[in-house]
Structures are given as C-alpha cells and as structure tokens.
Motif scaffolding. Structure first.
Motif, PDB file in Angstrom:
ATOM      1  N   THR A 127       8.087   3.471  -6.174  1.00  0.00           N
ATOM      2  CA  THR A 127       9.003   4.039  -7.149  1.00  0.00           C
ATOM      3  C   THR A 127       8.957   3.167  -8.408  1.00  0.00           C
ATOM      4  O   THR A 127       8.252   2.171  -8.463  1.00  0.00           O
ATOM      5  CB  THR A 127      10.422   4.180  -6.583  1.00  0.00           C
ATOM      6  N   GLY A 128       9.739   3.568  -9.405  1.00  0.00           N
ATOM      7  CA  GLY A 128       9.732   2.867 -10.685  1.00  0.00           C
ATOM      8  C   GLY A 128       9.930   3.885 -11.789  1.00  0.00           C
ATOM      9  O   GLY A 128       9.787   5.087 -11.587  1.00  0.00           O
ATOM     10  N   THR A 129      10.280   3.409 -12.976  1.00  0.00           N
ATOM     11  CA  THR A 129      10.500   4.336 -14.082  1.00  0.00           C
ATOM     12  C   THR A 129       9.192   4.984 -14.520  1.00  0.00           C
ATOM     13  O   THR A 129       9.133   6.176 -14.798  1.00  0.00           O
ATOM     14  CB  THR A 129      11.164   3.602 -15.260  1.00  0.00           C
ATOM     15  N   ASN A 130       8.124   4.197 -14.574  1.00  0.00           N
ATOM     16  CA  ASN A 130       6.830   4.705 -15.019  1.00  0.00           C
ATOM     17  C   ASN A 130       5.709   4.183 -14.129  1.00  0.00           C
ATOM     18  O   ASN A 130       5.799   3.098 -13.565  1.00  0.00           O
ATOM     19  CB  ASN A 130       6.554   4.285 -16.467  1.00  0.00           C
ATOM     20  N   ALA A 194       7.086  -0.627  -3.197  1.00  0.00           N
ATOM     21  CA  ALA A 194       7.006  -1.283  -4.503  1.00  0.00           C
ATOM     22  C   ALA A 194       7.943  -0.591  -5.483  1.00  0.00           C
ATOM     23  O   ALA A 194       8.025   0.638  -5.513  1.00  0.00           O
ATOM     24  CB  ALA A 194       5.573  -1.238  -5.036  1.00  0.00           C
ATOM     25  N   VAL A 195       8.638  -1.396  -6.296  1.00  0.00           N
ATOM     26  CA  VAL A 195       9.328  -0.911  -7.490  1.00  0.00           C
ATOM     27  C   VAL A 195       8.532  -1.451  -8.677  1.00  0.00           C
ATOM     28  O   VAL A 195       8.461  -2.658  -8.886  1.00  0.00           O
ATOM     29  CB  VAL A 195      10.792  -1.373  -7.550  1.00  0.00           C
ATOM     30  N   LEU A 196       7.903  -0.561  -9.432  1.00  0.00           N
ATOM     31  CA  LEU A 196       6.964  -0.974 -10.472  1.00  0.00           C
ATOM     32  C   LEU A 196       7.650  -1.553 -11.694  1.00  0.00           C
ATOM     33  O   LEU A 196       7.156  -2.495 -12.314  1.00  0.00           O
ATOM     34  CB  LEU A 196       6.117   0.223 -10.902  1.00  0.00           C
ATOM     35  N   ASN A 197       8.786  -0.973 -12.064  1.00  0.00           N
ATOM     36  CA  ASN A 197       9.493  -1.378 -13.281  1.00  0.00           C
ATOM     37  C   ASN A 197      10.823  -0.649 -13.311  1.00  0.00           C
ATOM     38  O   ASN A 197      11.040   0.313 -12.565  1.00  0.00           O
ATOM     39  CB  ASN A 197       8.670  -1.034 -14.543  1.00  0.00           C
ATOM     40  N   LEU A 198      11.705  -1.087 -14.183  1.00  0.00           N
ATOM     41  CA  LEU A 198      13.004  -0.441 -14.346  1.00  0.00           C
ATOM     42  C   LEU A 198      13.338  -0.380 -15.827  1.00  0.00           C
ATOM     43  O   LEU A 198      13.328  -1.408 -16.512  1.00  0.00           O
ATOM     44  CB  LEU A 198      14.103  -1.206 -13.616  1.00  0.00           C
ATOM     45  N   ALA A 199      13.614   0.808 -16.328  1.00  0.00           N
ATOM     46  CA  ALA A 199      14.057   1.007 -17.701  1.00  0.00           C
ATOM     47  C   ALA A 199      14.999   2.197 -17.707  1.00  0.00           C
ATOM     48  O   ALA A 199      14.923   3.051 -16.819  1.00  0.00           O
ATOM     49  CB  ALA A 199      12.862   1.253 -18.626  1.00  0.00           C
TER      50      ALA A 199
END
Length: 480
Positions: A127-130, A194-199
C-alpha cells in the motif's frame, strides 16, 4: 464468524447485504450465494448498466435493490461493502448501531481463502499513496522469475475473490491494497507488507490525515516475516513501530542511498540487500543494476527496492530479483516515453493525479516544460512548485482548477513562463502540446504530470494520457 477461515456450512441461510454493484460487489454476491447465504445487493445507482447487472444476479436468486443504498435490509447479519463507499453512509451507521459486522471485499477474500479445497496462498501486500500498482506488478514479475505461481491482485488485475476461489492454485499472491480496502479488512494478516509512502490523499473519505495513515498502517498488522518501510518517509517507519506483528517479524527499510543493516539500497548504481544476508553488519548482496529498472527514475527505483524487499522476505534468490526487474514493463501513462521530437522528449505521466506523484515525476528530469491541471481534490500546490521551480523551463496549465497552480507559480516561480489555457474541452490537449513544444528547447522534457484528477475534461486519467500521446504523435508526423 470470527475465525480466519470460514467453511461453506457457516454461510447457509445467513442474511448478507452486499453494498454496491461493480468489480467487487458482483463477485462477492455470487460467491456468498454459492455458499448458501441469503444475499441482498443494495446500490445507489439505478441506471441502465446497473439494471442489466441486477438482472443477471436476480436470475441466480439474489435480491437486488437499486436506487436505495442507504437503508439496511431487515435481518442483515453481515454487510460486505465495495471499498469506495464512505464509512459515514447511513447504511453503515445503521449496521454499527445494530451490531452488524462490516467487511470489505478484501476481508471476505481473506476469510474465504483455503475454503475451496486448495492451499491458502500467503499474501505479500503493498500500500502507499503512490506507486502501489507498479510495485505490485514488479513484485509479481520477480516472483514469476523465481518460478513461483503468482498473480498481481487486489486493487488491480485479478480480483482477490477470483484469485482465492478460482481454479488456479497459487504459491503466493502479490496484493495491492488501497486505504479504502484496508479500512474494511480487520482480520487481514499478510506474510509481509510494505507501505511505500504517505501523503495527503482521499482525506474527504477518511476524515483526517491521521485516519488515512492509520488505515494504511493496518497492512502491517500480524505480519509474520517483514514490515517494509520507506527510510525517506519517517511516517511509514512509525506505522511499523505501532503495528502488532508476529514474534520475529522484522522492520526492513529501503533507501535510494547506501543501505544500513536491515535495509535495501543503492551503491554505485547497484541495488543491494543488507537485510536478507547472513551477516548484515558487514555483508551486502548485489540484486540488480539501476539500469535493470524501467524506467530508472528515482521513485521507480524506490518501487523496485520495495518489491525486492518483499520478494527477498519470501525467500527469492537475487538472480530472480534481477530477472524480474528486467522483464517488467510499466503500465501505460506512468512515466511513459511517447516520442522524441527535435531533441525534446515527450513523457506521459497522466497517472500522476496528486501532488505527491507529480513531485516524484518532476524529480526525474532536469529541465521540464510541465503540462498540469484538472480537478485539485482539495490539494494545495505551493510545496510542489517550490521543489520543482529550478527544473521548470515553462508551464502549460489547463483544466478546472488550473488557477490554484498558477497562483502557486506566481508566488514561488514568478520567472517561469506560464501558458494558461482557458478551456476545458478535450481538444485543449492538442493546444497544450503545441504551446509546450514552443517553450521547449533541445534536451528538455515535455512532461504531462497533472497533479490533479482528470474528470473535469476526460473520462479518466487513461483518456487524458491518450489525448496527450495522440497530440504528440500528430506533431511527430508533422515534423518528420
């Protein structure tokens, strides 16, 4: 119904309400009906397509209520919802008040895996924002290169229900999960995630950044081998710290710099692993070259490292990581090179529908004529423009909320020439490309990275990207 795996007998005569027709609702209704549940599908829409879908389900003996997605049917014992339905809908409030559980399609798939007589395949979740789709597809390519039976599923490709209930027996699944899906998946327990990024994104749905991050963080709950986080995004590491994982599960970071112990990173153009080696204090394992990543833009290298980390957590050998990355081809409209015309590269990143994705896209090129605009979805653009100002040769703006980007450019990059197209018809894209071509110089990149949604002018980001590519190809023919 609290157990992780549910036998067919548990569904006999159970009153289940499925919220929403569509890519997740229809398979859910069918699967539950086949197991003996008494299924009622409720749907807000009542258009021609919905009526056709309803007719197919009603022919099976499933009840469908169109134009009324707000009322909880009497006797409902479980609600299974499409991921996009907001948590504050009256249907869900009524279910909560009645003490009725609410599951998403992911939760249902998780509960039903292993009930068709086949071994339940472990899930590697992203998961992740992008970057989710690209990373999951990279991961599937790596797993396939290792000789494993796998598929990219979840928010893309094969539906999760079809994957866990179908004829194919998988060794492992590469699963893309949105924040919506995770919100409704309380018992999901991945092998590694995995969490790729957060925005900031989808804050209208979640209500706050904190709630959005908390739903993303659910992907780490109960992980058994690895929680993969982005070392450049401390919020992702914080989610690992907060997660309740199995004993022995490790935190594994990825970085575009040289990796420390328990990290994957980059050294002299080589992707290296200091997490899944015998002596991670002193040793590093070469996995692939940066040139094996397509395209080798910084954020895409980060995607590759995250995919590699999940594959390595599953025991995949280094050679398969390299081969899988080499075999991978990105989806259309994700930093897709369309053409070179008179020394100028034209790149379609129509999938960059928010500021975080566009920031990554802009960072991949040194001198850019940027085509941007559309529906802002509540976003602000000051930080994006400030970070990209030195790279901008010029900007062409289009779409309903282009003024917000123009104002940010006026504040933070007043010297950059801006063309403001005062039109929102689909033909505006051809004019945007013409203006961009006039602004560009040899060595520049004309980059469609809108930082906005497309629905003010186009059906979706795909149609927007296709309009850009068509306009570029038409120009290429003229200059040939």
């Amino acid at each position: 119904m609290g157990s992780q795996e549910v036998s067919t007998a548990d569904w006999q005569g159970k009153h289940v309400t499925v919220a929403g027709l569509g890519v997740s609702g229809i398979p859910a209704a069918r699967a539950l009906h086949e197991r003996g549940a008494l299924v009622t599908v409720v749907n807000d829409g009542d258009d021609e397509r919905a009526r056709a879908q309803a007719a197919e389900l009603e022919a099976l003996g499933i009840t469908v209520r169109l134009g009324d997605g707000a009322t909880l049917p009497p006797s409902t014992e479980l609600v299974v919802t499409a991921p996009g339905w907001q948590p504050d809908k009256p249907l869900f409030l009524a279910a909560a008040e009645a003490g009725v559980d609410i599951w998403g399609d992911v939760e249902l798939a998780w509960r039903l895996r292993g009930t068709n007589g086949r071994q339940a395949a472990p899930w590697l979740a992203v998961t992740g924002t992008n970057g989710k789709t690209t990373t999951v597809r990279m991961l599937a390519s790596i797993l396939q290169a290792a000789g494993l039976r796998t598929a990219a599923v979840g928010n893309i490709g094969v539906s999760l229900l079809d994957a866990v209930l179908g004829e194919t027996e998988y060794d492992v699944l590469a699963v893309e999960l949105s924040s919506y899906q995770l919100h409704w998946a309380p018992s999901l327990r991945a092998h590694s995630a995995a969490v790729l990024n957060l925005a900031p994104d989808h804050l209208d749905w979640h209500g706050s950044m904190e709630a959005y991050a908390a739903d993303k963080g659910r992907v780490y709950e109960g992980n058994t081998v690895a929680c993969v986080y982005n070392a450049a995004d401390p919020a992702t590491e914080e989610l690992v710290r907060e997660a309740d994982v199995e004993e022995g599960c490790r935190a594994i970071g990825f970085t575009l710099g040289a990796p420390g112990p328990s990290q994957l990173g980059v050294v002299d153009g080589i992707l290296v692993d200091r997490a899944f080696v015998k002596n991670r204090q002193k040793q590093a394992q070469e996995l692939a070259e940066v040139s094996d990543v397509n395209p080798p833009a910084p954020h895409n290298i980060a995607n590759a490292l995250a995919a590699a980390a999940l594959a390595r957590a599953f025991g995949v050998e280094p050679a398969a990581v390299r081969d899988g990355l080499r075999n991978f081809r990105p989806d259309a409209h994700r930093i897709e090179h369309v053409a070179d015309i008179d020394g100028v590269a034209y790149v379609d990143d129509s999938k960059a529908t928010n500021t975080h994705a566009t920031e990554a896209s802009l960072a991949a090129y040194d001198s850019i004529v940027w085509i941007a605009g559309g529906l802002a979805k509540g976003a602000t653009f000051d930080e994006l423009v400030t970070g990209a100002a030195k790279r901008l040769r010029g900007v062409v703006l289009m779409g309903a909320d282009r003024a917000l980007i123009h104002e940010a450019l006026t504040r933070h990059a007043p010297e950059v020439p801006v063309v403001d197209l005062d039109r929102t018809d689909t033909g505006a894209m051809s004019e945007a490309v013409e203006h961009a071509a006039r602004l560009a110089r040899p060595g520049d990149t004309v980059l469609l990275a809108p930082a906005c949604a497309s629905m003010d002018m186009f059906t979706n980001y795909i149609k927007r990207g296709e309009a850009f590519a068509d306009a570029v190809r038409a120009r290429a023919e003229e200059s040939a």
